[in-house]
Each structure stands twice: as C-alpha cells, then as structure tokens.
Motif scaffolding. Structure first.
Motif, PDB file in Angstrom:
ATOM      1  N   TRP A  25       0.827  -1.203   0.000  1.00 24.23           N
ATOM      2  CA  TRP A  25       0.000   0.000   0.000  1.00 24.23           C
ATOM      3  C   TRP A  25       0.862   1.253   0.000  1.00 24.23           C
ATOM      4  N   ASP A  26       0.500   2.197  -0.871  1.00 20.78           N
ATOM      5  CA  ASP A  26       1.303   3.415  -1.011  1.00 20.78           C
ATOM      6  C   ASP A  26       0.429   4.669  -0.932  1.00 20.78           C
ATOM      7  N   GLU A  28      -2.953   4.823  -1.423  1.00 16.07           N
ATOM      8  CA  GLU A  28      -4.165   4.838  -2.231  1.00 16.07           C
ATOM      9  C   GLU A  28      -5.397   5.041  -1.340  1.00 16.07           C
ATOM     10  N   GLU A  29      -6.419   5.685  -1.889  1.00 14.31           N
ATOM     11  CA  GLU A  29      -7.605   6.035  -1.113  1.00 14.31           C
ATOM     12  C   GLU A  29      -8.481   4.831  -0.796  1.00 14.31           C
ATOM     13  N   TYR A  31      -9.403   0.463  -1.028  1.00  8.33           N
ATOM     14  CA  TYR A  31      -8.775  -0.853  -0.893  1.00  8.33           C
ATOM     15  C   TYR A  31      -9.753  -1.923  -1.374  1.00  8.33           C
ATOM     16  N   SER A 130      -9.116   2.739   2.367  1.00  8.34           N
ATOM     17  CA  SER A 130      -7.843   2.129   2.746  1.00  8.34           C
ATOM     18  C   SER A 130      -7.553   2.304   4.236  1.00  8.34           C
TER      19      SER A 130
END
Length: 300
Positions: A25-26, A28-29, A31, A130
C-alpha cells in the motif's frame, strides 16, 4: 503495478500472502481485496464506488463485502454475466471438525434497493476505504490458515468499529471448483498440518473458543501497511488482535453466534436477513439440520 513474487515452496497460506500484499500500500484512497478466478459485471468499478458511498449513510466505517455466485470452468474470458442473476448474502454455515465457523452464501430472490447490513465478512471480495487496512491489517501470525481467516477478520473488523454491508446486486462471480488445480494444502500436507494447528489456536484464543497461549510471547517487530521499516510494538498491545470499540460479546449477540458453545441462531443461519422468504431456496430446520446439509457433500 507493485508485485510480490514468491517461490511455491515459500507459500504460507492466504493470510501471510495478503499481509505481504497489504505492505505494498502506497497511500491509495480505496482498498479492494479479491480472490483469483473472478469475473466482474460491466462497469464494476463504478458500481462498487456508488454502493460504498451508499454504505456511508449508515456507517462512518463501511466495508462492502460478500461471496460471488459461481461460474463454471471453461467459461470464455469475454463472458458477460447475465443481468438477471441476483446477488447473495453471506450466512453462517457450520462449525467444522476444528470448531471453526465456516461461512457460506445464499442466493437472493431479488436485488436490494441499497446495500444491506451483513454479519459475515468475505476475503474474496472486500471493498472499503484504505483506512481499513491501516486499522485492521492482516495478521502475519496465522501461517497456513485457511478456514478461520474470514470469521476472525469479521470479528476484528467489528471490534474496531467497522460495519459490513452486502452489495445490493451481484458485482463479482467466482470459480468455486478446485479439483482442476493444485492447492497448497495438498502440496504441503505436513507443513500445512503443523503450522495451521498453531494458527487455529490463535484464532480460538481471540474468539473466546479456546485458551490463551500458556506462554505469552511478545509481538515481533512486524511492519504495518505504510511502514518503511519494521516497527516495535508496545508491550501488551497486539496490532493484529481485537479492537476496543465493541466487545466480542456484542458481535455474538448481534450475529446470533456463540463461538465457545458452537451455537448458531436463526439470524446467523440467514445472515441477518429478516426471513427465509428473501432467498431463492428457503430452508427449514435448526442449526443441526443446516449443518448436516452443509457437511453432507464433504463426507461423500
């Protein structure tokens, strides 16, 4: 596109794999978690976003999740699901020989107008903010666990204040057949038997259906989603345990389940639906009758 590659012999089951995937995970809004062997309805991404937004009207922490109805082996890649296939609802199924609650799905007569509250999470389709993977990350201490993954995550999410919702219509479809492909449980029988035993002990301890570990070991410095390096966890805390927003007993009361007593109430067997008339195949009987029908194919 970020990928983790492992040799087949290094596999340690879905919980370990999904823990590693979450570390990618980087920021991101949203998931989205999926199984392999999935098909989607046209414009699936638009439908998922809209339905998740509808869930926000009923909860500040919603998770849109559920099993997909099946499609047969051999369906071409350009197959488009029929528009008249209704959605389904996750329901309690049965306690297996290891006293682990297995979840099943039941097909609905008609789609709902909006997503409906659900009591049983699905690992093969789960869509949320996320923030979910930051608050309730996958537990790396469950190697080789398969049965038990979903019910434990169900309770962990509930205890951390997250609410589950079943989609108002079918969004995904799944190839449920496994006979045509190899699975890690068969390829690594001895290792599976050894490691899954200790993982189930942790599941039972967290769900109140088994004793706590005789020796309380400290939590290793596992990295969490978003971390650039392993972090040290405070003594007495477990980032992979239950939360404090709602207790285990509150989930058992709401879902009509008792893990310690291996009990399923009528509400659990129909996934919280108001009655049997919402399902394509209404069922008669109590927990024993339902479990008998669920387990019959496994004994053949």
């Amino acid at each position: 596109l970020r990928v983790v590659r492992l040799r087949a012999e290094d596999a340690r089951g879905p919980c370990w794999a999904r823990y590693l995937a979450q570390l990618l995970w980087d920021g991101e809004e949203l998931y989205l978690q999926l199984d392999s062997h999935m098909r989607f309805v046209p414009h699936w991404d638009r439908h998922m976003r809209r339905q998740l937004a509808e869930c926000l009207r009923g909860s500040p922490k919603p998770v849109l999740c559920g099993y997909g109805r099946g499609y047969p082996l051999g369906v071409p890649y350009d197959w488009v699901p029929p528009s008249d296939l209704t959605g389904c609802l996750n329901c309690a199924g049965f306690f297996d020989k290891n006293n682990v609650l297995n979840i099943r799905y039941r097909s609905l007569k008609a789609d709902w107008d909006s997503p409906q509250p659900s009591f049983f999470w699905s690992a093969h389709f789960s869509f949320s903010s996320s923030e979910m993977l930051q608050a309730v990350p996958y537990d790396p201490q469950l190697p080789m666990l398969f049965y038990g993954e979903e019910i434990l995550m169900t309770v962990r999410l509930f205890s951390h204040g997250w609410d589950l919702f079943a989609p108002s219509r079918g969004l995904v479809f799944h190839l449920w057949e496994r006979d045509y492909r190899r699975v890690y449980m068969s390829d690594m029988r001895e290792l599976y038997a050894d490691l899954s035993r200790s993982s189930r002990r942790r599941v039972h301890a967290l769900l109140g259906s088994g004793p706590a570990p005789f020796f309380e070991e400290g939590i290793e410095a596992w990295p969490l989603p978003g971390d650039s390096a392993p972090r040290r966890h405070s003594v007495g805390t477990d980032p992979f345990g239950l939360g404090t927003a709602r207790p285990l007993c509150a989930y058992e009361t709401a879902a009509e389940v008792s893990f310690a007593r291996r009990w399923l109430g009528p509400g659990a067997l129909r996934g919280g639906a108001p009655g049997e008339d919402v399902f394509i195949a209404p069922e008669d009987g109590d927990q024993a009758a339902i479990e008998g029908r669920c387990l019959a194919p496994q004994s053949q």
